[in-house]
Design a protein around this motif. Structure first.
Motif, PDB file in Angstrom:
ATOM      1  N   ILE A 109       0.832  -1.206   0.000  1.00 27.37           N
ATOM      2  CA  ILE A 109       0.000   0.000   0.000  1.00 27.37           C
ATOM      3  C   ILE A 109       0.867   1.256   0.000  1.00 27.37           C
ATOM      4  CG2 ILE A 109      -1.711   1.331   1.296  1.00 27.37           C
ATOM      5  CD1 ILE A 109      -2.743  -1.397   2.370  1.00 27.37           C
ATOM      6  N   GLY A 110       1.869   1.279   0.887  1.00 30.49           N
ATOM      7  CA  GLY A 110       2.755   2.438   0.948  1.00 30.49           C
ATOM      8  C   GLY A 110       3.540   2.624  -0.338  1.00 30.49           C
ATOM      9  N   GLY A 111       4.047   1.516  -0.900  1.00 34.63           N
ATOM     10  CA  GLY A 111       4.781   1.609  -2.156  1.00 34.63           C
ATOM     11  C   GLY A 111       3.900   2.067  -3.302  1.00 34.63           C
ATOM     12  N   GLY A 112       2.641   1.599  -3.304  1.00 33.84           N
ATOM     13  CA  GLY A 112       1.718   2.008  -4.361  1.00 33.84           C
ATOM     14  C   GLY A 112       1.416   3.494  -4.317  1.00 33.84           C
ATOM     15  N   PHE A 113       1.101   4.001  -3.126  1.00 36.86           N
ATOM     16  CA  PHE A 113       0.801   5.430  -3.019  1.00 36.86           C
ATOM     17  C   PHE A 113       2.048   6.275  -3.266  1.00 36.86           C
ATOM     18  CE2 PHE A 113      -3.195   4.410  -0.588  1.00 36.86           C
ATOM     19  CZ  PHE A 113      -4.054   5.082  -1.450  1.00 36.86           C
ATOM     20  N   MET A 114       3.212   5.775  -2.870  1.00 32.70           N
ATOM     21  CA  MET A 114       4.437   6.510  -3.149  1.00 32.70           C
ATOM     22  C   MET A 114       4.693   6.597  -4.651  1.00 32.70           C
ATOM     23  SD  MET A 114       8.287   5.779  -1.696  1.00 32.70           S
ATOM     24  CE  MET A 114       7.648   5.858  -0.019  1.00 32.70           C
ATOM     25  N   LEU A 115       4.428   5.498  -5.346  1.00 29.91           N
ATOM     26  CA  LEU A 115       4.613   5.491  -6.790  1.00 29.91           C
ATOM     27  C   LEU A 115       3.657   6.468  -7.466  1.00 29.91           C
ATOM     28  CD1 LEU A 115       6.222   4.114  -9.050  1.00 29.91           C
ATOM     29  CD2 LEU A 115       4.468   2.329  -9.112  1.00 29.91           C
ATOM     30  N   ILE A 116       2.402   6.471  -7.025  1.00 32.18           N
ATOM     31  CA  ILE A 116       1.415   7.393  -7.586  1.00 32.18           C
ATOM     32  C   ILE A 116       1.824   8.840  -7.330  1.00 32.18           C
ATOM     33  CG2 ILE A 116      -0.985   8.184  -7.441  1.00 32.18           C
ATOM     34  CD1 ILE A 116      -1.704   5.279  -6.609  1.00 32.18           C
ATOM     35  N   SER A 117       2.246   9.125  -6.097  1.00 36.16           N
ATOM     36  CA  SER A 117       2.561  10.506  -5.728  1.00 36.16           C
ATOM     37  C   SER A 117       3.818  11.031  -6.417  1.00 36.16           C
ATOM     38  CB  SER A 117       2.715  10.623  -4.203  1.00 36.16           C
ATOM     39  OG  SER A 117       3.801   9.843  -3.744  1.00 36.16           O
ATOM     40  N   THR A 118       4.799  10.165  -6.660  1.00 43.01           N
ATOM     41  CA  THR A 118       6.015  10.623  -7.341  1.00 43.01           C
ATOM     42  C   THR A 118       5.825  10.703  -8.853  1.00 43.01           C
ATOM     43  OG1 THR A 118       6.852   8.337  -7.342  1.00 43.01           O
ATOM     44  CG2 THR A 118       7.578   9.779  -5.558  1.00 43.01           C
ATOM     45  N   ALA A 119       4.904   9.910  -9.388  1.00 45.56           N
ATOM     46  CA  ALA A 119       4.672   9.935 -10.832  1.00 45.56           C
ATOM     47  C   ALA A 119       3.856  11.156 -11.254  1.00 45.56           C
ATOM     48  CB  ALA A 119       3.963   8.657 -11.274  1.00 45.56           C
ATOM     49  N   TRP A 120       2.925  11.595 -10.407  1.00 53.40           N
ATOM     50  CA  TRP A 120       2.017  12.660 -10.826  1.00 53.40           C
ATOM     51  C   TRP A 120       2.733  13.959 -11.189  1.00 53.40           C
ATOM     52  CZ3 TRP A 120      -1.845  14.356 -13.192  1.00 53.40           C
ATOM     53  CH2 TRP A 120      -2.298  15.667 -13.009  1.00 53.40           C
ATOM     54  N   PRO A 121       3.652  14.501 -10.352  1.00 52.60           N
ATOM     55  CA  PRO A 121       4.296  15.766 -10.750  1.00 52.60           C
ATOM     56  C   PRO A 121       5.114  15.644 -12.029  1.00 52.60           C
ATOM     57  CG  PRO A 121       5.310  14.865  -8.760  1.00 52.60           C
ATOM     58  CD  PRO A 121       4.065  14.082  -9.006  1.00 52.60           C
ATOM     59  N   VAL A 122       5.705  14.480 -12.277  1.00 51.22           N
ATOM     60  CA  VAL A 122       6.457  14.269 -13.519  1.00 51.22           C
ATOM     61  C   VAL A 122       5.511  14.334 -14.707  1.00 51.22           C
ATOM     62  CG1 VAL A 122       7.888  12.657 -14.830  1.00 51.22           C
ATOM     63  CG2 VAL A 122       8.214  12.894 -12.355  1.00 51.22           C
ATOM     64  N   LEU A 123       4.375  13.659 -14.588  1.00 43.39           N
ATOM     65  CA  LEU A 123       3.393  13.663 -15.672  1.00 43.39           C
ATOM     66  C   LEU A 123       2.805  15.050 -15.872  1.00 43.39           C
ATOM     67  CD1 LEU A 123       1.723  12.068 -17.750  1.00 43.39           C
ATOM     68  CD2 LEU A 123       0.073  11.600 -15.914  1.00 43.39           C
ATOM     69  N   TYR A 124       2.539  15.742 -14.776  1.00 44.68           N
ATOM     70  CA  TYR A 124       1.960  17.092 -14.862  1.00 44.68           C
ATOM     71  C   TYR A 124       2.893  18.035 -15.608  1.00 44.68           C
ATOM     72  CZ  TYR A 124       0.397  21.714 -13.399  1.00 44.68           C
ATOM     73  OH  TYR A 124      -0.020  23.025 -13.396  1.00 44.68           O
ATOM     74  N   GLU A 125       4.182  18.020 -15.263  1.00 45.34           N
ATOM     75  CA  GLU A 125       5.144  18.890 -15.928  1.00 45.34           C
ATOM     76  C   GLU A 125       5.292  18.535 -17.405  1.00 45.34           C
ATOM     77  OE1 GLU A 125       6.922  21.634 -15.041  1.00 45.34           O
ATOM     78  OE2 GLU A 125       5.535  21.615 -13.334  1.00 45.34           O
ATOM     79  N   ALA A 126       5.288  17.231 -17.704  1.00 49.27           N
ATOM     80  CA  ALA A 126       5.411  16.814 -19.103  1.00 49.27           C
ATOM     81  C   ALA A 126       4.210  17.290 -19.913  1.00 49.27           C
ATOM     82  CB  ALA A 126       5.543  15.299 -19.178  1.00 49.27           C
ATOM     83  N   GLN A 127       3.014  17.155 -19.366  1.00 45.55           N
ATOM     84  CA  GLN A 127       1.819  17.605 -20.075  1.00 45.55           C
ATOM     85  C   GLN A 127       1.811  19.123 -20.223  1.00 45.55           C
ATOM     86  OE1 GLN A 127      -1.261  15.846 -17.636  1.00 45.55           O
ATOM     87  NE2 GLN A 127      -1.359  13.993 -18.891  1.00 45.55           N
ATOM     88  N   ARG A 128       2.298  19.811 -19.210  1.00 43.37           N
ATOM     89  CA  ARG A 128       2.315  21.276 -19.263  1.00 43.37           C
ATOM     90  C   ARG A 128       3.245  21.791 -20.351  1.00 43.37           C
ATOM     91  NH1 ARG A 128       4.316  25.780 -16.126  1.00 43.37           N
ATOM     92  NH2 ARG A 128       5.881  24.444 -15.138  1.00 43.37           N
ATOM     93  N   HIS A 129       4.324  21.063 -20.625  1.00 40.21           N
ATOM     94  CA  HIS A 129       5.282  21.472 -21.653  1.00 40.21           C
ATOM     95  C   HIS A 129       5.132  20.666 -22.940  1.00 40.21           C
ATOM     96  CE1 HIS A 129       7.247  22.904 -17.902  1.00 40.21           C
ATOM     97  NE2 HIS A 129       7.592  23.926 -18.669  1.00 40.21           N
ATOM     98  N   ASN A 130       4.042  19.888 -23.020  1.00 46.65           N
ATOM     99  CA  ASN A 130       3.739  19.109 -24.223  1.00 46.65           C
ATOM    100  C   ASN A 130       4.917  18.215 -24.640  1.00 46.65           C
ATOM    101  OD1 ASN A 130       2.022  18.280 -26.316  1.00 46.65           O
ATOM    102  ND2 ASN A 130       2.939  19.723 -27.753  1.00 46.65           N
ATOM    103  N   ARG A 131       5.412  17.429 -23.697  1.00 49.32           N
ATOM    104  CA  ARG A 131       6.493  16.496 -23.993  1.00 49.32           C
ATOM    105  C   ARG A 131       6.227  15.177 -23.278  1.00 49.32           C
ATOM    106  NH1 ARG A 131       9.477  16.409 -19.351  1.00 49.32           N
ATOM    107  NH2 ARG A 131       9.600  18.325 -18.105  1.00 49.32           N
ATOM    108  N   LEU A 132       7.012  14.170 -23.608  1.00 47.78           N
ATOM    109  CA  LEU A 132       6.872  12.866 -22.981  1.00 47.78           C
ATOM    110  C   LEU A 132       7.330  12.902 -21.527  1.00 47.78           C
ATOM    111  CD1 LEU A 132       8.151  10.349 -25.696  1.00 47.78           C
ATOM    112  CD2 LEU A 132       5.868  10.400 -24.671  1.00 47.78           C
ATOM    113  N   ALA A 133       6.648  12.144 -20.681  1.00 45.56           N
ATOM    114  CA  ALA A 133       7.104  11.945 -19.303  1.00 45.56           C
ATOM    115  C   ALA A 133       8.057  10.756 -19.306  1.00 45.56           C
ATOM    116  CB  ALA A 133       5.917  11.676 -18.383  1.00 45.56           C
ATOM    117  N   THR A 134       9.343  11.029 -19.122  1.00 45.94           N
ATOM    118  CA  THR A 134      10.348   9.963 -19.205  1.00 45.94           C
ATOM    119  C   THR A 134      11.286   9.936 -18.009  1.00 45.94           C
ATOM    120  OG1 THR A 134      11.839  11.389 -20.470  1.00 45.94           O
ATOM    121  CG2 THR A 134      10.320   9.987 -21.720  1.00 45.94           C
ATOM    122  N   SER A 135      11.115  10.832 -17.047  1.00 49.80           N
ATOM    123  CA  SER A 135      11.991  10.870 -15.887  1.00 49.80           C
ATOM    124  C   SER A 135      11.260  10.324 -14.667  1.00 49.80           C
ATOM    125  CB  SER A 135      12.481  12.296 -15.626  1.00 49.80           C
ATOM    126  OG  SER A 135      11.376  13.146 -15.358  1.00 49.80           O
TER     127      SER A 135
END
Length: 222
Positions: A109-135
Motif C-alpha cells: 500500500i505504501g509503495g503504491g501510493f508513493m509510486l502514484i505521488s512521485t509519478a504525478w508531478p512528472v506527468l503534470y510537468e510533461a503535459q504542461r510542456h507538451n512532452r513525454l514523461a520519461t523521468s
C-alpha cells in the motif's frame, strides 16, 4: 462488568476511511476523461466495499462462517482480528497487525501510493510542456500510476481479503491495462517515433530490475 467495544457496525469509520483514501488518490490521479472517471470510480467502489466489510458488516465472514468454523475451530470468526483471514488461516494466533501478511500489505500500500505521488508531478510537468514523461518513475515503467493503484489494491487484499474485493480486483486490473493501451495509442499519434523509441527501451508495467538498480541517472527519450 466491563463493556466491550462493538466489533462491527462502525459505519462512521467505514465512511471516514473510504473518504480519506479516495480523496488522497484523487489528489494525484485527477481524472479528466470519461474513461478515467470510470476507472477511478471503480477504484473508489473497491475501497468502499473493503471498508464496509472491515468496519461495517463482515459479509465474507458471514457467508463463509460455516466452513471457517468447521475447518478452523477455536477461532472467534466474528471478532475484528479474525477479518485478517490470511493470518488466521495460516496459523498466526497472535496480534494479526504484526503478522507477516499485514506487514507485507503495508509495503504494498505504501509503495503504491508513493509510486502514484512521485509519478504525478512528472506527468503534470510533461503535459504542461507538451512532452513525454520519461523521468522519475517513468524512466523505469511507462505506467507507474496504474501500477501504483494495482499495488494499493493488492496490499488491501493481502491485509483484509473479501469475496467482493477479490472479484473486483481482476476487473480493475483489466480496466487499467485497457486504459494504458488507449493512452499509448494517443501518445504514439502525438509523439510518433519518439514514443516508439521510449516504449522499446522502457517496459510497460514491470521494471528491468538489473537496469533499475544499476542505473545512476535518468533515462530520457530522444
Amino acid at each position: 462488568m466491563v463493556e466491550q467495544s462493538p466489533t462491527y457496525g462502525l459505519w462512521g469509520l467505514a465512511i471516514i476511511n473510504s473518504a480519506v483514501f479516495i480523496l488522497f488518490a484523487f489528489s494525484f490521479f485527477k481524472p479528466r476523461t470519461g474513461r478515467e472517471w470510470r476507472s477511478f470510480g471503480a477504484f473508489s467502489a473497491f475501497l468502499v466495499a473493503l471498508f464496509a466489510e472491515m468496519y461495517g458488516f463482515p459479509l465474507t465472514i458471514y457467508l463463509l462462517s460455516g466452513w471457517l468454523q468447521s475447518r478452523y475451530p477455536g477461532i472467534d470468526w466474528f471478532s475484528h482480528d479474525a477479518g485478517h483471514l490470511s493470518e488466521m488461516m495460516f496459523g498466526w494466533r497472535l496480534n494479526p497487525h504484526f503478522g507477516p501478511f499485514h506487514v507485507l500489505s503495508f509495503f504494498l500500500i505504501g509503495g503504491g501510493f508513493m509510486l502514484i505521488s512521485t509519478a504525478w508531478p512528472v506527468l503534470y510537468e510533461a503535459q504542461r510542456h507538451n512532452r513525454l514523461a520519461t523521468s522519475g518513475p517513468y524512466a523505469s515503467i511507462r505506467h507507474p500510476q496504474y501500477v501504483g493503484f494495482v499495488l494499493v489494491m493488492a496490499g488491501f487484499l493481502v491485509q483484509w481479503p473479501t469475496l467482493l474485493t477479490l472479484a473486483m480486483f481482476p476487473i480493475l486490473v483489466g480496466m487499467y491495462v485497457r486504459l494504458s493501451f488507449i493512452e499509448e495509442r494517443e501518445a504514439r499519434k502525438e509523439f510518433g517515433d519518439a514514443y516508439d523509441r521510449y516504449a522499446a527501451r522502457v517496459p510497460a508495467y514491470f521494471p528491468h530490475l538489473a537496469r533499475l538498480f544499476g542505473s545512476g541517472g535518468e533515462r530520457r527519450a530522444p
